[in-house]
Design a protein around this motif. Structure first.
Motif, PDB file in Angstrom:
ATOM      1  N   PRO A  55      54.447 -31.954 -20.675  1.00  0.00           N
ATOM      2  CA  PRO A  55      53.896 -33.313 -20.536  1.00  0.00           C
ATOM      3  C   PRO A  55      52.503 -33.288 -19.909  1.00  0.00           C
ATOM      4  O   PRO A  55      51.978 -32.237 -19.546  1.00  0.00           O
ATOM      5  CB  PRO A  55      54.915 -34.000 -19.629  1.00  0.00           C
ATOM      6  N   TRP A  56      51.940 -34.466 -19.744  1.00  0.00           N
ATOM      7  CA  TRP A  56      50.550 -34.606 -19.317  1.00  0.00           C
ATOM      8  C   TRP A  56      50.209 -33.730 -18.111  1.00  0.00           C
ATOM      9  O   TRP A  56      50.888 -33.763 -17.088  1.00  0.00           O
ATOM     10  CB  TRP A  56      50.258 -36.069 -18.985  1.00  0.00           C
ATOM     11  N   HIS A  57      49.136 -32.963 -18.264  1.00  0.00           N
ATOM     12  CA  HIS A  57      48.656 -32.094 -17.188  1.00  0.00           C
ATOM     13  C   HIS A  57      47.172 -31.838 -17.381  1.00  0.00           C
ATOM     14  O   HIS A  57      46.646 -31.964 -18.482  1.00  0.00           O
ATOM     15  CB  HIS A  57      49.439 -30.771 -17.163  1.00  0.00           C
ATOM     16  N   PRO A  58      46.464 -31.482 -16.306  1.00  0.00           N
ATOM     17  CA  PRO A  58      45.011 -31.307 -16.397  1.00  0.00           C
ATOM     18  C   PRO A  58      44.616 -29.869 -16.745  1.00  0.00           C
ATOM     19  O   PRO A  58      45.375 -28.918 -16.535  1.00  0.00           O
ATOM     20  CB  PRO A  58      44.546 -31.647 -14.984  1.00  0.00           C
ATOM     21  N   HIS A  59      43.422 -29.721 -17.296  1.00  0.00           N
ATOM     22  CA  HIS A  59      42.770 -28.419 -17.461  1.00  0.00           C
ATOM     23  C   HIS A  59      41.293 -28.587 -17.118  1.00  0.00           C
ATOM     24  O   HIS A  59      40.671 -29.601 -17.453  1.00  0.00           O
ATOM     25  CB  HIS A  59      42.866 -27.916 -18.906  1.00  0.00           C
ATOM     26  N   ARG A  60      40.729 -27.589 -16.471  1.00  0.00           N
ATOM     27  CA  ARG A  60      39.284 -27.551 -16.238  1.00  0.00           C
ATOM     28  C   ARG A  60      38.850 -26.091 -16.112  1.00  0.00           C
ATOM     29  O   ARG A  60      39.557 -25.261 -15.540  1.00  0.00           O
ATOM     30  CB  ARG A  60      38.895 -28.330 -14.974  1.00  0.00           C
ATOM     31  N   GLY A  61      37.683 -25.780 -16.658  1.00  0.00           N
ATOM     32  CA  GLY A  61      37.069 -24.482 -16.425  1.00  0.00           C
ATOM     33  C   GLY A  61      37.557 -23.346 -17.300  1.00  0.00           C
ATOM     34  O   GLY A  61      37.155 -22.198 -17.090  1.00  0.00           O
ATOM     35  N   ILE A  62      38.429 -23.651 -18.290  1.00  0.00           N
ATOM     36  CA  ILE A  62      38.985 -22.595 -19.133  1.00  0.00           C
ATOM     37  C   ILE A  62      39.014 -23.050 -20.596  1.00  0.00           C
ATOM     38  O   ILE A  62      38.714 -24.195 -20.920  1.00  0.00           O
ATOM     39  CB  ILE A  62      40.414 -22.199 -18.704  1.00  0.00           C
ATOM     40  N   GLU A  63      39.413 -22.103 -21.450  1.00  0.00           N
ATOM     41  CA  GLU A  63      39.709 -22.394 -22.847  1.00  0.00           C
ATOM     42  C   GLU A  63      41.137 -21.947 -23.129  1.00  0.00           C
ATOM     43  O   GLU A  63      41.583 -20.913 -22.612  1.00  0.00           O
ATOM     44  CB  GLU A  63      38.729 -21.664 -23.770  1.00  0.00           C
ATOM     45  N   THR A  64      41.879 -22.727 -23.908  1.00  0.00           N
ATOM     46  CA  THR A  64      43.246 -22.358 -24.271  1.00  0.00           C
ATOM     47  C   THR A  64      43.326 -22.158 -25.776  1.00  0.00           C
ATOM     48  O   THR A  64      42.766 -22.942 -26.546  1.00  0.00           O
ATOM     49  CB  THR A  64      44.265 -23.425 -23.835  1.00  0.00           C
ATOM     50  N   ILE A  65      44.023 -21.099 -26.172  1.00  0.00           N
ATOM     51  CA  ILE A  65      44.154 -20.743 -27.576  1.00  0.00           C
ATOM     52  C   ILE A  65      45.634 -20.768 -27.930  1.00  0.00           C
ATOM     53  O   ILE A  65      46.421 -19.990 -27.387  1.00  0.00           O
ATOM     54  CB  ILE A  65      43.568 -19.344 -27.855  1.00  0.00           C
ATOM     55  N   THR A  66      46.034 -21.662 -28.804  1.00  0.00           N
ATOM     56  CA  THR A  66      47.423 -21.807 -29.207  1.00  0.00           C
ATOM     57  C   THR A  66      47.573 -21.370 -30.663  1.00  0.00           C
ATOM     58  O   THR A  66      46.870 -21.883 -31.539  1.00  0.00           O
ATOM     59  CB  THR A  66      47.894 -23.268 -29.052  1.00  0.00           C
TER      60      THR A  66
END
Length: 303
Positions: free
Chosen positions: A57-68
């Motif tokens: 569920p809703w969560h923050p991200h900052r300063g990175i890149e995510t690869i799915t």
């Protein structure tokens, strides 16, 4: 030409994330220098919907890149900027969180209830940590797939390989992300830039990455014959292999073949301050991000 030695090998460990999703973590939340520029790698693979449907569920991200990268089932995603979509089997999403987003990822199973995919976190250098968020959603049909004469198959997700270039671009770590299948009892060598940090993650079959030598007993056509079979020396399912320096990776597939991800990227070599999905350079920047989450200023307006 120099073969990269195996400097560490370990099995992904079961853990829980999100609202109770069962997954296996190959690395993450440890020493950030070990895999720089990569921070975390998860294998989310389940056949029981109860183990994944509650999702992330809703969560923050900052300063990175995510690869799915989704192999089976699907992942529905949405964020606080109004972006939304559905990743199906074979699809890839590269999300640059940059200055910050709030988002959610909700897995779905296929007709048999199966869900399988991977998520990799890549760090951003200090100069790009507060860049505007960006998505690259890529359909499986748009990912180049190359078959060698011996049946080896390589999907080029990011970077260039064997004359093909993957559809994802503009990534800070300048990575190469390959999905590779090597047929039974074959030995193959793959070029990897000398200045990149590299690892492999096995998710089907077995193989040997050590010392460029065939495992005992594997009958390699036109190469070695007459040895006794011993596949216990091979790396199997959910195994992470970290390589040392060199410009080639060699693998010898076991009797059932092997499929693995081969991932490499240029180290960033900067200080890392880490609080869950928020990765900055200093503790002060982490405190600022947490304060902004609390007071509602975490999401920056688009310029």
């Amino acid at each position: 030409m120099s073969i990269r030695p195996v400097i560490q090998e370990n099995r992904a460990q079961p853990t829980y994330e999100g609202a109770g999703v069962h997954l296996h973590r190959a690395f993450g939340f440890g020493d950030p220098k070990r895999m720089d520029p990569f921070l975390l790698f998860d294998d989310f693979r389940n056949e029981d919907p109860r183990d994944y449907l509650r999702g992330f569920p809703w969560h923050p991200h900052r300063g990175i890149e995510t690869i799915t990268y989704v192999l089976a089932g699907a992942v529905e995603h949405g964020d606080s900027l109004g972006n939304h979509g559905l990743l199906k089997g074979g699809d890839v999403q590269w999300m640059t969180a940059g200055s910050g987003i709030l988002h959610q990822e909700m897995p779905r199973g296929n007709a048999r209830g199966q869900m399988h995919g991977f998520q990799l976190w890549a760090n951003l250098p200090s100069s790009l940590k507060m860049t505007a968020p960006r998505y690259q959603d890529v359909k499986g049909k748009d990912i180049p797939e190359i078959m060698d004469d011996d049946g080896t198959v390589v999907k080029v997700i990011v970077g260039s390989f064997w004359g093909k270039t993957g559809p994802v671009d503009g990534i800070a770590a300048d990575p190469q992300y390959l999905d590779i299948y090597v047929p039974p009892n074959r030995k193959k060598t793959f070029k990897v830039d000398t200045y990149r940090r590299a690892f492999a993650y096995v998710f089907e079959g077995r193989g040997n990455f050590r010392d460029a030598a065939p495992p005992k007993g594997v009958l390699l056509e036109k190469e070695v014959r007459g040895q006794e079979v011993n596949i216990r020396d091979m790396s199997g399912d959910r195994t992470l292999i970290q390589f040392g320096t060199g410009d080639e990776v060699t693998v010898t597939a076991g009797p059932d073949g092997i499929r693995f991800l081969l991932i490499s990227g240029a180290p960033i070599q900067e200080p890392v301050a880490w609080h869950g999905p928020i990765v900055m350079n200093t503790d002060a920047e982490i405190r600022q991000a947490m304060a902004e989450l609390k007071n509602g200023t975490f999401i920056r307006p688009a310029h």
